[in-house]
Design a protein around this motif. Structure first.
Motif, PDB file in Angstrom:
ATOM      1  N   ILE A 146       2.557 -21.385 -31.832  1.00 17.43           N
ATOM      2  CA  ILE A 146       3.153 -21.064 -30.534  1.00 17.43           C
ATOM      3  C   ILE A 146       2.104 -21.198 -29.428  1.00 17.43           C
ATOM      4  N   LYS A 147       0.882 -20.718 -29.678  1.00 19.79           N
ATOM      5  CA  LYS A 147      -0.192 -20.866 -28.690  1.00 19.79           C
ATOM      6  C   LYS A 147      -0.438 -22.335 -28.381  1.00 19.79           C
ATOM      7  N   LEU A 148      -0.489 -23.149 -29.433  1.00 19.92           N
ATOM      8  CA  LEU A 148      -0.723 -24.581 -29.246  1.00 19.92           C
ATOM      9  C   LEU A 148       0.442 -25.242 -28.504  1.00 19.92           C
ATOM     10  N   ALA A 149       1.654 -24.817 -28.789  1.00 26.70           N
ATOM     11  CA  ALA A 149       2.831 -25.374 -28.104  1.00 26.70           C
ATOM     12  C   ALA A 149       2.807 -24.991 -26.625  1.00 26.70           C
ATOM     13  N   LYS A 150       2.424 -23.756 -26.320  1.00 26.13           N
ATOM     14  CA  LYS A 150       2.338 -23.336 -24.917  1.00 26.13           C
ATOM     15  C   LYS A 150       1.297 -24.171 -24.167  1.00 26.13           C
ATOM     16  N   LEU A 151       0.180 -24.446 -24.825  1.00 25.96           N
ATOM     17  CA  LEU A 151      -0.839 -25.300 -24.220  1.00 25.96           C
ATOM     18  C   LEU A 151      -0.285 -26.709 -23.988  1.00 25.96           C
ATOM     19  N   ALA A 152       0.440 -27.236 -24.963  1.00 19.83           N
ATOM     20  CA  ALA A 152       1.035 -28.567 -24.823  1.00 19.83           C
ATOM     21  C   ALA A 152       2.053 -28.600 -23.685  1.00 19.83           C
TER      22      ALA A 152
END
Length: 173
Positions: free
Chosen positions: A41-47
């Motif tokens: 989820i953290k990586l998706a938010k960054l993306a």
């Protein structure tokens, strides 16, 4: 990083996670899976912030896979009682919210999932440490958290309607 280095790093990470999961008990595996969802989820938010659609899709699909093939698939709802049923509802809700976040780039939905999973992660960590202390109080902590998280289901029913929730839940989204 070259393509071959990236493949090697990916293979190493996969082997490292597999070996950690295989050497861990069931509680440790659940903790690893929840941490994996939160990391994705953290990586998706960054993306989303970087407007990288492919990475967003990749990370949210992985989070969905972890929930569906990891957390939900290994629930024993027959012998797990109320806790297992509440967890199944929670995981179903998180799956639907991940799908919504993916289609709408909704970081608030992702934050909502994190706000639901973080207390659950803490409860599982308490259960793990309870093996050395009071197992009954650790399990009670998990039961309390799952009961309090049960409030997510009415929220989802308001957002998506009862029939949408039922179809997602029955299909095991």
């Amino acid at each position: 990083m070259t393509t071959s280095q990236a493949r090697a790093a990916s293979a190493y990470a996969s082997v490292n996670l597999d070996s950690r999961a295989n050497s861990s008990g069931g509680v440790d595996l659940v903790i690893l899976l929840i941490e994996g969802v939160l990391d994705r989820i953290k990586l998706a938010k960054l993306a989303i912030a970087q407007r990288d659609v492919m990475q967003k899709i990749k990370h949210l699909n992985k989070a969905l896979e972890i929930i569906g093939d990891g957390l939900r698939a290994h629930l024993d709802v027959k012998s797990g009682g109320e806790i297992a049923l509440n967890l199944d509802d929670l995981y179903s809700y998180c799956s639907v919210r991940l799908l919504h976040a993916n289609s709408k780039n909704d970081v608030h939905a992702l934050d909502e999932i994190c706000n639901l999973l973080n207390p659950l992660l803490g409860a599982w960590i308490t259960v793990r440490s309870g093996a050395n202390g009071s197992a009954d109080s650790a399990v009670q902590s998990l039961a309390d958290v799952t009961r309090s998280l049960k409030s997510a289901v009415p929220s989802m029913q308001r957002l998506y309607g009862s029939s949408a929730y039922a179809s997602h839940s029955a299909r095991g989204v």
